[in-house]
Design a protein around this motif. Structure first.
Motif, PDB file in Angstrom:
ATOM      1  N   ASN A  76      -0.780   5.911  -1.913  1.00 25.32           N
ATOM      2  CA  ASN A  76      -2.005   5.536  -1.875  1.00 25.32           C
ATOM      3  C   ASN A  76      -3.143   6.355  -2.957  1.00 25.32           C
ATOM      4  O   ASN A  76      -2.769   7.564  -3.175  1.00 25.32           O
ATOM      5  N   SER A 114      -3.900  -3.808  -1.890  1.00 27.86           N
ATOM      6  CA  SER A 114      -2.809  -3.661  -1.042  1.00 27.86           C
ATOM      7  C   SER A 114      -1.756  -4.398  -1.400  1.00 27.86           C
ATOM      8  O   SER A 114      -1.970  -5.406  -2.090  1.00 27.86           O
ATOM      9  N   THR A 159      -1.937  -2.096   6.583  1.00 24.79           N
ATOM     10  CA  THR A 159      -0.891  -2.833   5.755  1.00 24.79           C
ATOM     11  C   THR A 159      -1.168  -4.210   5.620  1.00 24.79           C
ATOM     12  O   THR A 159      -0.266  -4.781   4.840  1.00 24.79           O
ATOM     13  N   ARG A 186      -1.701   1.405  -1.367  1.00 30.61           N
ATOM     14  CA  ARG A 186      -3.104   0.963  -0.752  1.00 30.61           C
ATOM     15  C   ARG A 186      -4.113   1.806  -1.775  1.00 30.61           C
ATOM     16  O   ARG A 186      -3.735   2.936  -1.977  1.00 30.61           O
TER      17      ARG A 186
END
Length: 684
Positions: A452, A553, A592, A560
Motif C-alpha cells: 500500500n 484499489s 479489499t 491499495r
C-alpha cells in the motif's frame, strides 16, 4: 572590461620526492533566482548541510537567471549569466553543477558527493590572489601542474564574485533576502579562455584587471578561477579567499553497507575504513552517534578501542595505514530505522577535514513514513511535521512504524530491504523531485507484491504532469494513472476549503479549512486539481467541486493507494490531520473492495466485547442475509483465524489467547468479497 592575458611565466618548483596531488576543491555552480519558489525551498538546505559543513573544502558561485521572474542580480549582468546557462543547457532552477556535472536541485547534494571529490586530489593546483587598486580589481591566477599532466584541452574561467548580498526586503517574489557568492563579472571570456597546462613541476601565471562597479561592495568582493576540460569537468579551482591548504591527515571511507535490514536479537556488522594519509603516525578522533530505541544496541570498534552507543575515542594510526572500524548493531523488538553516524578527523591538526558517514538499519517495521529529502517550507524540512503521520498511525493502534527519507527509500527498494513493510506514507510537502523514473520503477515492484502507499503534497502532480513543468515525466504520469487512479487537471491555487465525500470511507474527516500561509506568508497555496482514472475513487473535493483526493484499489494484486493533492500539514484543524492518516491506515488494512463500508454492510457486523481483549471475546452480528465467514487478520494482512457464521446467527464467542498482543481486524467475508471490517486489540 580591461584585462591582461597570457603573461606566461614558467616558474620552476622545488617538488620533493614525497609531493602528492594537490587538494581538490569541490566547485559548485549554482543556478538560482529570487522569484523562484523552489529556490527558496532548496537553497537553505544546501547552505546548512553543505556550505556550513565545509567552510574550507568547497568553492561556490551563484548565477541568477532571467526567469521565472524579476531578479536584480540577473539584470546586473544578464548576458554573461545567459552564456553559462546555455553552456550547461540549464532549463530549470534551482540547479546545481558539481565540478561540471549536473546534480539537479541543490538540496539533492549530499556530503557523500563532497567527500568523494575531496578524497580524489588533483594533478593541477589553482592559486588566486586579488588586490583592489583604485577603481580596478587586479587578479593573478597561477596554474601549477603537480602530478602527471592530464591529457585533453582546457579553459581557464575567472570571475569576480560578491560574497554576501543581503536585502532589507525580498527583491523577488520567493521571500529570499540573503544571497551568497553572487556572480558579478567574468574576467575571462564568458565560458573561459583556452589555456595550455604547464608541464609537471611548472606553473603558468595569468593576470586580469576588472573595473570595480559602483553597485559592488568592495569589502565583499573576491575572485574565483576554475580549470575546465572540453568535457566540462572542472579538474580544480581556487579563490582569493583560500587559506594555505591544510594537510589532509585522515580519510574515512564508505561503509560496507550504508543501509540494511536487521533482525531482532541478531547482530549486524558494518565495516568502515579509516586511514592515516600522512607520512608519519598520527592521532585521530572517531565518534559514533547512535539514534535508536532503548532496546537496540550499537557499538563501534577500531584498533582495540570500543565505543558503546554514543561516544568518542582517540586512536593512533601508523603512517599511510588503513584500519577497519566496525559498527555493530543489534536490533531489539521495537520498530525503527536506526541511524549510526561516524565522524573521523585528525586530533593532531584541528581544522582539517571532518569526514562523516552514516549507516541506517530498518527492523520490525510494517508501516514506513517517508519524508522527502529536499522539501522545505520557510527553511523547514518535511521531517518537521512528520509527527502528523506518526501520530495518525499511533491513533490507529499501530506500533510497528518508523520514518526515513527518500534517499533511504530508494536504496532500500533497490536492495530489496522492505519485505516486511506493508505500507508507505510519503510526506512530499511542497517539493521538487518527488518522483522520477528510477523511483517509480522500484515502487511498482513494491506495490505489485501486494503493498500500500499514501502520497500527499501540493504541486506533486503539477511537477510530473504539467506541460509548463521542466520536470514532466511520462513514466511518472503512467505510474500515477495505473497505481493511484490519478490524472492531473490543473494547478489549483484558488482554493480555501476541502471536504470529504459524505458517502466515502474518509467521510469522518468532514470539511477542512486549508492554511494558505503554511509554506510562506505570501499564501503560496498550490494544491493540485486531479480526476479519477480507472480504479480511482474521489474521496475529497475542493470547495465541493474539484477533486482533491483519490483512493485506488486493485483487488487482484491487493494494492491499495491514496493520493492527496494537498498535504495534511496544510490542514488548519490539527485533529483532522491525524484523522486523515488514521483512516488511511485503516483503509489499507481493512479494505479489499470499494463498496464494503456502506452503512447497510457495516450493520451486519456488530461490535466485539471486550475490546481490548486477552482471552475470550464475543462477536455480534446483524440480520445476516446468508452464510458468511468471520475472519481475523493481523496488521500485515495475514489471516490468523476463520470461522463460518450462518444466517440468523446473532453472536459467537471464541478464545484469542493464542494470538500475540497487538492490533487486529475482524471481517465478515461473503464469498470473495469483504462485507465489513472493524478493529480489535489483543492485550496480554
Amino acid at each position: 572590461m580591461k584585462k591582461t592575458f597570457t603573461l606566461l611565466l614558467p616558474l620552476a618548483l622545488c617538488l620533493s620526492a614525497q609531493a602528492q596531488l594537490a587538494k581538490k576543491y569541490v566547485y559548485f555552480e549554482h543556478f538560482t533566482q529570487a522569484s523562484c519558489p523552489p529556490c527558496a525551498q532548496q537553497n537553505p538546505i544546501f547552505e546548512s548541510t553543505i556550505m556550513a559543513a565545509y567552510p574550507t573544502g568547497i568553492h561556490h558561485i551563484a548565477y541568477h537567471t532571467s526567469w521565472p521572474g524579476y531578479d536584480p542580480m540577473n539584470t546586473h549582468n544578464a548576458p554573461q549569466v545567459a552564456s553559462r546557462v546555455s553552456y550547461y543547457g540549464v532549463t530549470g532552477v534551482p540547479n546545481m553543477m558539481l565540478n561540471g556535472a549536473n546534480k539537479g536541485g541543490p538540496a539533492g547534494v549530499t556530503t557523500q558527493m563532497v567527500d568523494q571529490v575531496l578524497a580524489q586530489g588533483s594533478p593541477v593546483k589553482v592559486d588566486v590572489t586579488q588586490t583592489i587598486e583604485g577603481t580596478d580589481i587586479k587578479i593573478k591566477v597561477t596554474v601549477t601542474t603537480v602530478g602527471d599532466k592530464p591529457a585533453g584541452s582546457y579553459k581557464l574561467l575567472t570571475a569576480v564574485v560578491e560574497r554576501d548580498i543581503v536585502y532589507t526586503s525580498a527583491p523577488g517574489t520567493n521571500g529570499e533576502k540573503a544571497f551568497p557568492n553572487v556572480f558579478r563579472k567574468m574576467a575571462t571570456a564568458d565560458n573561459g579562455n583556452d589555456i595550455t597546462l604547464p608541464e609537471k613541476g611548472l606553473s603558468t601565471e595569468y593576470n586580469f584587471t576588472v573595473p570595480v562597479n559602483a553597485a559592488w561592495k568592495q569589502e565583499e568582493m573576491f575572485s574565483l578561477a576554475a580549470v575546465q576540460s572540453s568535457t566540462r569537468e572542472v579538474i580544480n579551482s581556487g579563490t582569493s579567499l583560500d587559506a594555505p591548504a591544510p594537510i589532509t591527515y585522515g580519510f574515512l571511507g564508505d561503509p560496507s553497507k550504508s543501509i540494511d535490514a536487521g533482525t531482532s536479537g541478531v547482530q549486524g556488522t558494518y565495516s568502515v575504513p579509516v586511514k592515516n594519509t600522512g607520512s608519519s603516525a598520527g592521532n585521530f578522533k572517531i565518534t559514533l552517534t547512535s539514534v535508536n530505541p532503548s532496546d537496540w544496541a550499537a557499538a563501534l570498534t577500531v584498533g582495540g578501542t570500543t565505543i558503546q552507543g554514543t561516544g568518542e575515542a582517540q586512536i593512533s594510526i601508523p603512517a599511510n595505514t588503513t584500519l577497519d572500524a566496525s559498527v555493530m548493531v543489534t536490533p531489539g523488538s521495537s520498530a525503527a530505522v536506526g541511524e549510526y553516524v561516524i565522524t573521523f578527523e585528525s586530533a593532531d591538526a584541528p581544522g582539517t577535514i571532518v569526514f562523516t558517514k552514516t549507516v541506517r538499519i530498518i527492523a520490525n517495521v510494517n508501516d514506513l513514513v517517508i519524508n522527502h529529502s529536499e522539501a522545505t517550507s520557510d527553511g523547514k524540512a518535511t521531517k518537521s511535521w512528520e509527527n502528523i503521520f506518526l501520530d495518525g498511525l499511533n491513533d490507529a493502534g499501530n506500533t510497528a512504524h518508523a520514518s526515513a527519507d527518500t534517499k533511504f527509500l530508494l536504496e532500500a527498494l533497490k536492495g530489496g530491504l522492505l519485505t516486511d513493510v506493508k505500507s508507505l506514507y510519503y510526506n512530499v510537502g511542497w517539493s521538487i523531485g518527488s518522483f522520477d523514473g528510477e523511483m517509480v520503477a522500484e515502487l511498482k515492484k513494491f506495490l505489485d507484491s501486494g503493498k500500500n502507499m499514501f502520497v500527499s503534497g501540493q504541486d506533486v502532480a503539477w511537477e510530473y504532469s504539467d506541460g509548463q513543468s521542466p520536470y514532466r515525466n511520462t513514466a511518472v504520469i503512467n505510474f500515477f494513472r495505473d497505481y493511484f487512479g490519478v490524472t492531473y487537471v490543473s494547478d489549483n491555487s484558488a482554493v480555501y476549503t476541502m471536504n470529504a465525500d459524505a458517502n466515502e470511507f474518509f467521510a469522518a474527516v468532514g470539511n477542512v479549512v486549508l492554511n494558505r500561509t503554511f509554506y510562506t506568508t505570501a499564501g503560496n497555496c498550490y494544491p493540485d486539481d486531479i480526476k479519477a482514472a480507472t480504479g480511482g475513487v474521489p474521496i475529497f473535493r475542493y470547495n465541493a467541486t474539484k477533486t482533491a483526493g483519490i483512493r485506488f484499489s486493485d483487488n487482484t494484486k491487493k494494492i491499495r493507494t491514496v493520493y492527496m493533492g494537498v498535504g495534511p500539514e496544510q490542514f488548519s484543524d490539527a485533529a483532522k490531520k491525524n484523522q486523515l492518516l488514521k483512516l488511511t491506515h485503516d483503509y489499507f488494512y481493512s479494505v479489499t473492495s470499494v463498496n464494503e463500508n456502506s452503512a447497510a454492510a457495516a450493520g451486519l457486523l456488530g461490535n466485539v466485547a471486550p475490546n481490548p481483549a486477552k482471552d475470550m471475546i464475543t462477536f455480534s452480528f446483524g440480520n445476516l442475509p446468508n452464510d458468511m465467514t468471520l475472519s481475523i487478520i493481523d496488521v500485515t494482512g495475514k489471516t490468523v483465524y476463520t470461522q463460518p457464521v450462518w444466517t440468523g446467527m446473532t453472536s459467537t464467542s471464541i478464545k484469542v489467547d493464542q494470538l500475540t498482543a497487538g492490533l487486529y481486524f475482524y471481517q465478515l467475508v461473503d464469498g470473495n468479497n469483504v462485507v465489513a471490517t472493524k478493529k480489535l486489540t489483543i492485550t496480554k
